[in-house]
Scaffold this motif. Structure first.
Motif, mmCIF file in Angstrom:
data_model
loop_
_atom_site.group_PDB
_atom_site.id
_atom_site.type_symbol
_atom_site.label_atom_id
_atom_site.label_comp_id
_atom_site.label_asym_id
_atom_site.label_seq_id
_atom_site.Cartn_x
_atom_site.Cartn_y
_atom_site.Cartn_z
ATOM 1 N N MET A 292 23.122 -4.736 46.702
ATOM 2 C CA MET A 292 22.968 -3.317 47.404
ATOM 3 C C MET A 292 24.169 -2.681 47.597
ATOM 4 N N THR A 293 25.403 -3.130 47.792
ATOM 5 C CA THR A 293 26.516 -2.914 48.178
ATOM 6 C C THR A 293 27.383 -2.391 46.915
ATOM 7 N N GLY A 294 27.024 -3.233 45.926
ATOM 8 C CA GLY A 294 27.429 -2.846 44.513
ATOM 9 C C GLY A 294 26.782 -1.415 44.058
ATOM 10 N N VAL A 295 25.594 -1.614 44.072
ATOM 11 C CA VAL A 295 24.846 -0.177 43.637
ATOM 12 C C VAL A 295 25.403 1.009 44.552
ATOM 13 N N MET A 296 25.433 0.800 45.709
ATOM 14 C CA MET A 296 25.784 2.029 46.536
ATOM 15 C C MET A 296 27.142 2.415 46.574
ATOM 16 N N MET A 297 28.167 1.485 46.283
ATOM 17 C CA MET A 297 29.567 2.020 46.494
ATOM 18 C C MET A 297 30.102 2.295 45.031
ATOM 19 N N ALA A 298 29.292 2.075 44.019
ATOM 20 C CA ALA A 298 29.918 2.389 42.810
ATOM 21 C C ALA A 298 30.023 3.905 42.528
ATOM 22 N N PRO A 299 29.358 4.845 42.773
ATOM 23 C CA PRO A 299 29.728 6.296 42.705
ATOM 24 C C PRO A 299 30.683 6.640 43.600
ATOM 25 N N VAL A 300 30.737 5.888 44.727
ATOM 26 C CA VAL A 300 31.829 6.176 45.737
ATOM 27 C C VAL A 300 33.392 5.843 45.244
ATOM 28 N N VAL A 301 33.376 4.679 44.621
ATOM 29 C CA VAL A 301 34.675 4.365 43.951
ATOM 30 C C VAL A 301 35.028 4.709 42.861
ATOM 31 N N LEU A 302 33.931 5.706 41.868
ATOM 32 C CA LEU A 302 34.500 5.989 40.722
ATOM 33 C C LEU A 302 35.441 6.937 40.654
ATOM 34 N N PRO A 303 35.516 7.946 41.658
ATOM 35 C CA PRO A 303 36.847 8.857 41.482
ATOM 36 C C PRO A 303 38.258 8.073 41.584
ATOM 37 N N TRP A 304 38.022 7.002 42.310
ATOM 38 C CA TRP A 304 39.497 6.219 42.514
ATOM 39 C C TRP A 304 39.870 5.608 41.265
ATOM 40 N N LEU A 305 38.736 4.944 40.530
ATOM 41 C CA LEU A 305 39.115 4.374 39.271
ATOM 42 C C LEU A 305 39.587 5.445 38.041
ATOM 43 N N ARG A 306 38.968 6.610 38.359
ATOM 44 C CA ARG A 306 39.448 7.713 37.509
ATOM 45 C C ARG A 306 41.107 7.963 37.603
ATOM 46 N N ALA A 307 41.468 8.311 38.850
ATOM 47 C CA ALA A 307 42.750 8.346 39.463
ATOM 48 C C ALA A 307 43.506 7.386 38.892
ATOM 49 N N LEU A 308 43.137 6.161 39.160
ATOM 50 C CA LEU A 308 44.215 4.930 38.821
ATOM 51 C C LEU A 308 44.396 5.135 37.172
ATOM 52 N N SER A 309 43.293 5.201 36.368
ATOM 53 C CA SER A 309 43.347 5.244 34.843
ATOM 54 C C SER A 309 44.437 6.253 34.641
ATOM 55 N N ARG A 310 44.456 7.305 35.482
ATOM 56 C CA ARG A 310 45.292 8.442 34.954
ATOM 57 C C ARG A 310 46.849 7.967 35.347
ATOM 58 N N LEU A 311 47.028 7.487 36.432
ATOM 59 C CA LEU A 311 48.366 6.811 36.939
ATOM 60 C C LEU A 311 48.799 5.609 36.159
ATOM 61 N N ALA A 312 48.013 4.938 35.636
ATOM 62 C CA ALA A 312 48.309 3.583 35.168
ATOM 63 C C ALA A 312 49.317 3.660 33.970
ATOM 64 N N ALA B 85 36.068 -4.935 45.049
ATOM 65 C CA ALA B 85 34.856 -5.805 45.332
ATOM 66 C C ALA B 85 35.107 -7.001 46.148
ATOM 67 N N VAL B 86 36.051 -7.377 46.241
ATOM 68 C CA VAL B 86 36.259 -8.723 47.245
ATOM 69 C C VAL B 86 36.064 -8.362 48.529
ATOM 70 N N ALA B 87 36.529 -6.998 49.026
ATOM 71 C CA ALA B 87 36.385 -6.378 50.462
ATOM 72 C C ALA B 87 35.026 -6.231 50.918
ATOM 73 N N TRP B 88 34.157 -5.674 49.685
ATOM 74 C CA TRP B 88 32.897 -5.499 50.061
ATOM 75 C C TRP B 88 32.200 -6.656 49.844
ATOM 76 N N ALA B 89 32.429 -7.665 49.131
ATOM 77 C CA ALA B 89 31.767 -8.936 49.255
ATOM 78 C C ALA B 89 31.958 -9.573 50.613
ATOM 79 N N ALA B 90 33.122 -9.496 51.037
ATOM 80 C CA ALA B 90 33.290 -9.984 52.289
ATOM 81 C C ALA B 90 32.261 -9.466 53.379
ATOM 82 N N PHE B 91 32.144 -8.160 53.466
ATOM 83 C CA PHE B 91 31.050 -7.556 54.407
ATOM 84 C C PHE B 91 29.842 -8.052 54.013
ATOM 85 N N SER B 92 29.391 -8.290 52.664
ATOM 86 C CA SER B 92 28.037 -8.501 52.230
ATOM 87 C C SER B 92 27.816 -10.073 52.954
#
Length: 201
Positions: free
Chosen positions: A18-38, A54-61
Protein backbone atom coordinates in the motif's frame (compact mmCIF):
# COMPACT_ATOMS: atom_id res chain seq x y z
CA UNK A 1 -7.60 -5.73 5.62
CA UNK A 2 -9.47 -8.11 7.84
CA UNK A 3 -9.90 -8.79 11.51
CA UNK A 4 -8.60 -11.96 13.05
CA UNK A 5 -5.18 -12.64 14.48
CA UNK A 6 -3.40 -13.41 11.24
CA UNK A 7 0.39 -13.69 11.14
CA UNK A 8 2.56 -10.60 10.94
CA UNK A 9 4.20 -11.27 7.56
CA UNK A 10 1.04 -11.00 5.40
CA UNK A 11 0.05 -7.80 7.16
CA UNK A 12 3.52 -6.37 6.62
CA UNK A 13 3.36 -7.24 2.94
CA UNK A 14 -0.02 -5.51 2.64
CA UNK A 15 1.26 -2.35 4.31
CA UNK A 16 4.43 -2.37 2.21
CA UNK A 17 2.40 -2.76 -0.97
CA UNK A 18 0.00 0.00 0.00
CA UNK A 19 2.68 2.50 0.93
CA UNK A 20 4.63 1.63 -2.21
CA UNK A 21 1.67 2.26 -4.50
CA UNK A 22 0.52 5.40 -2.72
CA UNK A 23 3.90 7.06 -2.35
CA UNK A 24 5.23 6.32 -5.85
CA UNK A 25 3.59 9.40 -7.43
CA UNK A 26 4.67 11.52 -4.45
CA UNK A 27 8.36 10.67 -4.80
CA UNK A 28 8.43 10.82 -8.61
CA UNK A 29 9.23 14.58 -8.78
CA UNK A 30 12.16 13.94 -6.44
CA UNK A 31 13.55 11.22 -8.65
CA UNK A 32 13.28 13.51 -11.64
CA UNK A 33 15.06 16.32 -9.79
CA UNK A 34 17.78 13.93 -8.66
CA UNK A 35 18.35 12.62 -12.17
CA UNK A 36 18.88 16.19 -13.38
CA UNK A 37 21.42 16.91 -10.65
CA UNK A 38 23.24 13.58 -10.75
CA UNK A 39 26.86 13.64 -11.88
CA UNK A 40 26.79 10.37 -13.79
CA UNK A 41 23.77 8.45 -15.00
CA UNK A 42 20.30 8.77 -13.54
CA UNK A 43 20.01 5.10 -12.62
CA UNK A 44 23.19 5.09 -10.54
CA UNK A 45 21.74 7.88 -8.40
CA UNK A 46 18.01 7.23 -8.50
CA UNK A 47 18.33 3.59 -7.38
CA UNK A 48 20.12 4.25 -4.05
CA UNK A 49 17.95 7.32 -3.37
CA UNK A 50 14.78 5.29 -3.97
CA UNK A 51 16.18 2.54 -1.78
CA UNK A 52 16.84 4.91 1.11
CA UNK A 53 13.39 6.41 0.70
CA UNK A 54 11.83 2.94 0.70
CA UNK A 55 13.63 2.03 3.95
CA UNK A 56 11.95 4.94 5.74
CA UNK A 57 8.51 3.87 4.57
CA UNK A 58 9.28 0.21 5.25
CA UNK A 59 9.94 1.11 8.89
CA UNK A 60 6.58 2.89 9.02
CA UNK A 61 4.89 -0.12 7.40
CA UNK A 62 6.51 -2.48 9.91
CA UNK A 63 5.22 -0.38 12.81
CA UNK A 64 1.68 -0.14 11.42
CA UNK A 65 1.59 -3.85 10.61
CA UNK A 66 2.52 -4.59 14.21
CA UNK A 67 -0.16 -2.21 15.47
CA UNK A 68 -2.67 -3.77 13.09
CA UNK A 69 -1.84 -7.25 14.37
CA UNK A 70 -2.13 -6.10 18.00
CA UNK A 71 -5.60 -4.71 17.32
CA UNK A 72 -6.67 -7.93 15.64
CA UNK A 73 -5.42 -10.02 18.56
CA UNK A 74 -7.57 -7.85 20.86
CA UNK A 75 -10.57 -8.68 18.63
CA UNK A 76 -10.84 -5.06 17.50
CA UNK A 77 -12.26 -4.98 13.96
CA UNK A 78 -9.84 -3.73 11.33
CA UNK A 79 -10.84 -1.76 9.34
CA UNK A 80 -12.70 0.06 12.09
CA UNK A 81 -15.55 1.39 9.94
CA UNK A 82 -18.84 1.74 11.75
CA UNK A 83 -18.16 -1.44 13.74
CA UNK A 84 -15.80 0.60 15.94
CA UNK A 85 -17.09 4.16 15.51
CA UNK A 86 -15.14 5.58 18.44
CA UNK A 87 -11.86 4.33 16.97
CA UNK A 88 -12.79 5.55 13.50
CA UNK A 89 -13.63 8.98 14.86
CA UNK A 90 -10.44 9.09 16.91
CA UNK A 91 -8.32 8.19 13.87
CA UNK A 92 -10.06 10.82 11.73
CA UNK A 93 -9.64 13.45 14.43
CA UNK A 94 -5.99 12.56 14.88
CA UNK A 95 -5.34 12.88 11.15
CA UNK A 96 -7.42 16.05 10.94
CA UNK A 97 -5.74 17.67 13.91
CA UNK A 98 -2.29 16.80 12.58
CA UNK A 99 -3.03 18.82 9.45
CA UNK A 100 -2.94 21.98 11.59
CA UNK A 101 0.38 21.28 13.31
CA UNK A 102 3.72 22.96 12.66
CA UNK A 103 5.29 19.55 12.07
CA UNK A 104 2.89 18.88 9.19
CA UNK A 105 3.58 22.34 7.79
CA UNK A 106 7.37 21.91 8.05
CA UNK A 107 7.40 18.42 6.52
CA UNK A 108 5.06 19.49 3.73
CA UNK A 109 7.30 22.46 2.95
CA UNK A 110 10.25 20.10 2.69
CA UNK A 111 8.38 17.68 0.44
CA UNK A 112 7.57 20.48 -1.99
CA UNK A 113 11.21 21.59 -2.38
CA UNK A 114 13.24 18.75 -3.95
CA UNK A 115 15.83 20.95 -5.66
CA UNK A 116 16.51 22.97 -2.52
CA UNK A 117 16.94 19.90 -0.33
CA UNK A 118 19.12 18.06 -2.82
CA UNK A 119 21.38 21.06 -3.39
CA UNK A 120 21.85 21.86 0.29
CA UNK A 121 22.24 18.23 1.46
CA UNK A 122 24.01 16.77 -1.58
CA UNK A 123 26.26 13.79 -0.93
CA UNK A 124 28.18 12.06 -3.68
CA UNK A 125 28.36 8.33 -4.23
CA UNK A 126 25.85 5.54 -3.82
CA UNK A 127 25.87 5.68 -0.03
CA UNK A 128 25.43 9.45 -0.13
CA UNK A 129 22.44 9.16 -2.43
CA UNK A 130 20.92 6.48 -0.21
CA UNK A 131 21.30 8.79 2.79
CA UNK A 132 19.61 11.57 0.83
CA UNK A 133 16.72 9.23 0.06
CA UNK A 134 16.40 8.10 3.65
CA UNK A 135 16.44 11.68 4.92
CA UNK A 136 13.75 12.68 2.49
CA UNK A 137 11.79 9.55 3.35
CA UNK A 138 11.72 10.53 7.03
CA UNK A 139 10.30 13.94 6.10
CA UNK A 140 7.78 12.27 3.81
CA UNK A 141 6.66 9.92 6.57
CA UNK A 142 6.37 12.94 8.85
CA UNK A 143 4.14 14.64 6.31
CA UNK A 144 1.87 11.74 5.37
CA UNK A 145 1.84 9.20 8.23
CA UNK A 146 -1.53 10.26 9.67
CA UNK A 147 -3.29 10.18 6.31
CA UNK A 148 -1.72 6.81 5.52
CA UNK A 149 -2.84 5.39 8.87
CA UNK A 150 -6.44 6.10 7.91
CA UNK A 151 -6.29 2.78 6.06
CA UNK A 152 -7.17 1.40 9.49
CA UNK A 153 -10.53 3.15 9.23
CA UNK A 154 -11.71 2.13 5.77
CA UNK A 155 -9.36 -0.67 4.78
CA UNK A 156 -6.69 -1.03 2.12
CA UNK A 157 -9.02 -2.80 -0.28
CA UNK A 158 -11.40 0.17 -0.47
CA UNK A 159 -10.03 1.59 -3.72
CA UNK A 160 -12.17 4.73 -3.62
CA UNK A 161 -11.03 5.65 -0.10
CA UNK A 162 -7.37 4.85 -0.73
CA UNK A 163 -7.48 6.62 -4.09
CA UNK A 164 -8.87 9.72 -2.40
CA UNK A 165 -6.14 9.66 0.24
CA UNK A 166 -3.47 9.25 -2.44
CA UNK A 167 -4.96 12.14 -4.41
CA UNK A 168 -4.80 14.36 -1.32
CA UNK A 169 -1.16 13.47 -0.64
CA UNK A 170 -0.15 14.00 -4.27
CA UNK A 171 -2.00 17.31 -4.44
CA UNK A 172 -0.49 18.57 -1.18
CA UNK A 173 3.06 17.72 -2.18
CA UNK A 174 3.12 18.44 -5.92
CA UNK A 175 0.43 20.86 -7.07
CA UNK A 176 0.85 24.67 -6.92
CA UNK A 177 -2.12 25.08 -4.56
CA UNK A 178 -1.06 22.11 -2.42
CA UNK A 179 -0.13 24.03 0.75
CA UNK A 180 -3.55 25.67 0.81
CA UNK A 181 -5.20 22.25 1.05
CA UNK A 182 -3.65 21.44 4.42
CA UNK A 183 -6.23 23.13 6.64
CA UNK A 184 -9.36 22.42 4.55
CA UNK A 185 -8.40 18.74 4.47
CA UNK A 186 -7.90 18.85 8.24
CA UNK A 187 -11.30 20.45 8.76
CA UNK A 188 -12.94 17.86 6.51
CA UNK A 189 -11.37 15.00 8.49
CA UNK A 190 -12.48 16.51 11.81
CA UNK A 191 -16.00 16.85 10.44
CA UNK A 192 -15.90 13.27 9.15
CA UNK A 193 -15.02 12.04 12.63
CA UNK A 194 -18.05 13.79 14.07
CA UNK A 195 -20.29 12.40 11.31
CA UNK A 196 -19.10 8.86 12.06
CA UNK A 197 -20.09 9.19 15.71
CA UNK A 198 -23.46 10.73 14.84
CA UNK A 199 -24.17 8.00 12.28
CA UNK A 200 -23.34 5.29 14.78
CA UNK A 201 -25.46 6.72 17.58
Amino acid sequence: MTGGAGPYAPLLLMWLAMTGVMMAPVVLPWLRALSRLADAGALSSVGPFAGGYAVAWAAFSAALAGFHLSLSRMNIPVPFGLEAPALSAAALWLAGGFQFTRLKEACLSHCRSPAGYLLTHWRSGLAGHARLGFGHGLHCVGCCWALMALALVAGMIDLVWMGLLMAVMVAETTLPFGPRLRKPVGAALLAAGAIVLIAAS
